[in-house]
Motif scaffolding. Structure first.
Motif, short mmCIF file in Angstrom:
data_model
loop_
_atom_site.label_atom_id
_atom_site.label_comp_id
_atom_site.label_asym_id
_atom_site.label_seq_id
_atom_site.Cartn_x
_atom_site.Cartn_y
_atom_site.Cartn_z
N ALA A 268 -6.23 -5.46 23.80
CA ALA A 268 -7.19 -6.04 24.73
C ALA A 268 -8.40 -6.63 24.02
CB ALA A 268 -7.64 -5.00 25.73
N GLU A 269 -8.68 -6.19 22.81
CA GLU A 269 -9.85 -6.68 22.10
C GLU A 269 -9.66 -6.53 20.60
OE1 GLU A 269 -12.87 -4.14 23.66
OE2 GLU A 269 -12.52 -2.58 22.15
N VAL A 270 -10.43 -7.30 19.87
CA VAL A 270 -10.46 -7.17 18.42
C VAL A 270 -11.90 -6.99 17.98
CG1 VAL A 270 -8.38 -8.54 18.07
CG2 VAL A 270 -10.62 -9.66 18.04
N LYS A 271 -12.08 -6.38 16.83
CA LYS A 271 -13.42 -6.18 16.28
C LYS A 271 -13.54 -6.96 14.97
CE LYS A 271 -14.23 -1.65 18.35
NZ LYS A 271 -13.06 -1.71 19.26
N VAL A 272 -14.57 -7.81 14.91
CA VAL A 272 -14.77 -8.68 13.76
C VAL A 272 -16.03 -8.24 13.02
CG1 VAL A 272 -15.10 -11.05 12.96
CG2 VAL A 272 -13.69 -10.60 14.97
N SER A 273 -15.88 -7.96 11.73
CA SER A 273 -17.02 -7.54 10.90
C SER A 273 -17.41 -8.69 9.99
CB SER A 273 -16.65 -6.31 10.06
OG SER A 273 -16.33 -5.22 10.90
N PRO A 274 -18.61 -9.28 10.18
CA PRO A 274 -19.06 -10.36 9.28
C PRO A 274 -19.47 -9.80 7.93
CG PRO A 274 -20.76 -9.83 10.88
CD PRO A 274 -19.57 -8.99 11.24
N PRO A 275 -19.74 -10.65 6.94
CA PRO A 275 -20.15 -10.15 5.61
C PRO A 275 -21.37 -9.25 5.68
CG PRO A 275 -19.60 -12.47 5.49
CD PRO A 275 -19.57 -12.11 6.94
N THR B 82 -19.71 -17.82 13.04
CA THR B 82 -19.22 -17.95 11.66
C THR B 82 -20.23 -18.68 10.78
OG1 THR B 82 -18.06 -19.96 12.31
CG2 THR B 82 -16.81 -17.92 12.37
N ASP B 83 -21.52 -18.43 10.97
CA ASP B 83 -22.53 -19.13 10.17
C ASP B 83 -22.71 -18.53 8.78
OD1 ASP B 83 -23.38 -21.14 12.00
OD2 ASP B 83 -24.30 -19.58 13.20
N GLN B 84 -22.30 -17.29 8.59
CA GLN B 84 -22.46 -16.66 7.28
C GLN B 84 -21.31 -17.05 6.35
OE1 GLN B 84 -23.36 -12.45 7.13
NE2 GLN B 84 -24.01 -12.47 9.27
N LEU B 85 -21.63 -17.27 5.07
CA LEU B 85 -20.60 -17.46 4.06
C LEU B 85 -20.05 -16.11 3.64
CD1 LEU B 85 -22.35 -20.12 1.78
CD2 LEU B 85 -20.74 -20.53 3.63
N GLY B 86 -18.73 -16.05 3.39
CA GLY B 86 -18.15 -14.79 2.96
C GLY B 86 -16.83 -14.51 3.66
N THR B 87 -16.38 -13.28 3.55
CA THR B 87 -15.10 -12.86 4.13
C THR B 87 -15.35 -11.95 5.33
OG1 THR B 87 -14.07 -12.97 1.94
CG2 THR B 87 -12.90 -11.75 3.65
N TYR B 88 -14.69 -12.27 6.45
CA TYR B 88 -14.81 -11.52 7.69
C TYR B 88 -13.56 -10.65 7.85
CZ TYR B 88 -18.54 -14.81 9.03
OH TYR B 88 -19.68 -15.56 9.07
N SER B 89 -13.74 -9.40 8.27
CA SER B 89 -12.63 -8.47 8.47
C SER B 89 -12.36 -8.31 9.96
CB SER B 89 -12.94 -7.11 7.85
OG SER B 89 -13.19 -7.24 6.45
N VAL B 90 -11.07 -8.20 10.33
CA VAL B 90 -10.67 -8.09 11.73
C VAL B 90 -9.85 -6.82 11.91
CG1 VAL B 90 -9.44 -9.21 13.64
CG2 VAL B 90 -10.62 -10.61 11.91
N ARG B 91 -10.21 -6.01 12.92
CA ARG B 91 -9.43 -4.84 13.31
C ARG B 91 -8.95 -5.04 14.74
NH1 ARG B 91 -12.00 -0.34 13.84
NH2 ARG B 91 -14.11 -1.19 13.89
N GLU B 92 -7.71 -4.66 15.01
CA GLU B 92 -7.12 -4.85 16.34
C GLU B 92 -7.32 -3.60 17.17
OE1 GLU B 92 -3.08 -5.99 15.98
OE2 GLU B 92 -3.50 -7.74 14.71
#
Length: 656
Positions: free
Chosen positions: A545-552, A572-582
């Motif tokens: 039902a949702e995902v969680k996105v962690s910015p840099p 998505t304004d920050q440069l870097g790698t974003y992590s996604v958890r389902e």
């Protein structure tokens, strides 16, 4: 700089005045003795008793000095001293300030970066606004933002100007120009209390503070706007930037990864740099790169068999723009597509789907057309369980929350139509640029019967002399493709072969392309890289039902599903790698990276003029309006002050 205002006679008379004042002080008063009843008065008159000649020795007197200073100030005022300065001309102004990535270049003396210099200049112009003048403030990168509509309140303009922050986005002035033109036209109203609404068309001066690193202005008419381009930045700046960084499977060893980077040099920058590759913040490899004088150099890293993680490429160079010296990439675990095939029997497609290559790409479930009436299918279709559903000679009642491929049938609704049946159509064109048609060759492929497809807003992938035989069209966040002919056809009670395409080598390639494209297959490469500010659509491997996105940096964001198995994320304004958890799972299931990757932004040399599509560039100018600044008013005021002091000393009988 002086500007004489008197003739020779005037100057002669004026020059006589100081001499006359001094001469008066040489004079002695010739007075007659008088009798007064006070001895005090006698003490004052005793001083004049020695007056017995015309001249006396000049004595020290503050009044003499003040009178001479007064005359000198008047002479200086008549010379009208001044200097070259800048001044706002007009009463309506539009300030466009560029806050794209290149404006973070630190090549302006005394300022943190170019944006700070642009804000300083605009602040000076706001201070010069006169009573009744109005101004509007707009910042822009790839999008425009109205910081403040037309207002005559200089405090609000200064406050909104101070609040403008730099971004990592690319630059495009077209939207900012449309915003400025729209708000400058009649009919606009005030946006907040104190704003001056635009009641009628009036000329306005459009000041553009930028380094000019954006595409030429096209399809725009300035009208009442008078553009003034003020270039910001050092024209001798140099920069080295990473303009591309990606990974892919080794073509010879599929279980190994390779990383590629493209590094470009602009202006006076070093011709040799060191590039360091980090894997999960640990140094993995380093190389030295030789750069051409003007152009780019490629670099390649052999990664071997790495697990999912984060890559960071960093170049060691001291230049004006630091943000493009680091690039990011994510190594994602392979993701299989979840495919449902609905067919009453299609041996050709079944064989193509049973290959080892397809098995690595997808988990396939095959069902009969009657399955479409079951509740389980309706629930799975509504919740987006499948990434791709293939309907072979059948069609659902409602479209699923998935991408689809229809064979010999069309989706429900009015968007798609099948034409009249035609015989022996010849393939005349293939859209080889589309991912579904890569390496597809259908020359001399025999097709017995076909029904050309018609779709609104779609793209033809296979065309014939009778019309499209394969087309694709978007639907919400999905895509639907329709093939306008069958593989087997029933005629006169017999089942016949309708095409020889399944016997050609291009057919299994076509099936693989369909699974990869419509099934959104990822093979573990760092293919999820976007530019700052652009939205990204995330697809999950499970129907959560949702995902969680962690910015840099910063807090984790929770994104809802919104009725389909696609989650849209736009912060998505920050440069870097974003992590996604389902869902509520603790593990990172996928990652994506945000990079500038734009040679136009890395080339920080400010342009001398803004190019236009009508051939008349807007030339840059270092100042907004050169004018002469006079000082005579201040000198006259000082002379008046001196005269008042002289008068006060005389009347108070002050002796210094």
């Amino acid at each position: 700089m002086f500007l004489p205002t008197l003739g020779w006679l005037g100057w002669t008379l004026l020059a006589v005045v100081p001499a006359a004042i001094i001469a008066l002080y040489f004079l002695k008063l010739r007075r007659q003795p008088i009798e007064v009843p006070s001895t005090y008065l006698w003490s004052r008159t005793i001083e004049d008793l020695h007056v017995n000649s015309l001249w006396q020795r000049l004595r020290q007197s503050i009044l003499l000095l003040l009178q001479l200073l007064f005359v000198l100030l008047l002479i200086l005022a008549c010379l009208r001293p001044g200097m070259q300065g800048q001044k706002l001309i007009g009463d309506r102004f539009v300030f466009l300030v560029d806050n794209s990535a290149s404006m973070s270049s630190a090549d302006v003396a005394g300022q943190k970066d170019r944006l700070a210099e642009a804000k300083r200049r605009i602040a000076e112009m706001i201070d010069q606004m006169q009573s009744g003048d109005v101004a509007m403030l707009v910042s822009f990168a790839d999008r425009a933002k109205i910081e403040q509509a037309f207002t005559d309140d200089r405090r609000i303009l200064q406050r909104k100007l101070t609040a403008i922050e730099p971004t990592n986005r690319v630059s495009d002035i077209s939207e900012a120009l449309r915003v400025a033109s729209g708000l400058a036209n009649p009919g606009q109203t005030a946006f907040s209390e104190g704003d001056a609404g635009v009641a009628e068309a009036k000329p306005a001066t459009l000041y553009i503070f930028s380094d000019g690193r954006f595409p030429p202005i096209a399809d725009f008419t300035f009208g009442n706007l008078a553009p003034v381009y003020v270039p910001i930045g050092d024209p001798l700046s140099g920069n080295v930037g990473i303009v591309a960084f990606s990974t892919q499977r080794n073509p010879d060893r599929n279980n190994e990864l390779q990383a590629y980077a493209r590094i470009e040099r602009f202006g006076a920058a070093p011709d040799e740099i060191a590039a360091q590759l980090y894997y999960n913040d640990e140094l993995l490899d380093a190389q030295t790169v030789k750069l051409p004088e003007e152009g780019a150099a490629g670099i390649q890293f052999e990664l071997g068999n790495l697990d999912a993680g984060k890559l960071r490429l960093q170049i060691e160079v001291e230049d004006a723009l630091a943000n493009d010296n680091i690039a990011y990439a994510a190594i994602n675990p392979p993701r299989k597509a979840n495919v449902l095939m609905v067919t009453a029997g299609n041996d050709y497609f079944r064989l193509a789907m049973a290959t080892e290559a397809i098995d690595r790409l997808a988990r396939t479930t095959t069902v009969e057309p009657s399955y479409l009436q079951e509740d389980q299918y309706k629930q799975e279709a509504a919740t987006g369980v499948f990434d791709l559903i293939i309907y072979d000679n059948c069609s659902p009642e409602t479209m699923p929350e998935s991408s689809t491929l229809f064979l010999g049938a069309i989706p429900p609704g009015d968007q798609w139509k099948l034409g009249e049946e035609v015989t022996v159509p010849q393939v005349i064109d293939i859209a080889h640029s589309h991912p579904m048609m890569n390496f597809i060759e259908m020359t001399n492929v025999m097709i017995g019967y076909a029904t050309p497809v018609e779709v609104s807003g779609g793209t033809t992938l296979i065309d014939s002399q009778f019309g499209p035989l394969l087309a694709i069209a978007p639907r919400k966040g999905f895509e639907d493709a329709v093939l306008g002919f069958h593989f087997l056809i029933e005629k006169d009670g017999s089942l016949l072969y309708n095409t020889e395409w399944p016997k050609r080598q291009s057919f299994p390639v076509f099936v693989k392309n369909v699974i990869e494209y419509l099934g959104d297959v990822r093979q573990g490469a760092a293919d999820l890289s976007i530019r700052p500010g652009l939205p990204i659509e995330l697809r999950t491997s499970t129907p959560v039902a949702e995902v969680k996105v962690s910015p840099p940096t910063g807090r984790e964001r929770t994104i809802g599903r919104e009725g389909k198995n696609i989650f849209s994320f736009s912060e998505t304004d920050q440069l870097g790698t974003y992590s996604v958890r389902e869902g509520s799972g603790p593990d990172v299931t996928q990652s994506f990276s945000v990079n500038i990757f734009d040679a136009q932004e890395s080339n920080i040399l400010p342009t001398e003029a803004i190019a236009t599509d009508w051939g008349e560039p807007i030339e840059g100018q270092s100042s907004w309006e050169p004018v002469r600044v006079d000082f005579w008013k201040w000198i006259v005021a000082a002379a008046i002050v001196v005269l008042l002091v002289e008068w006060w000393i005389y009347n108070r009988r002050v002796y210094l």
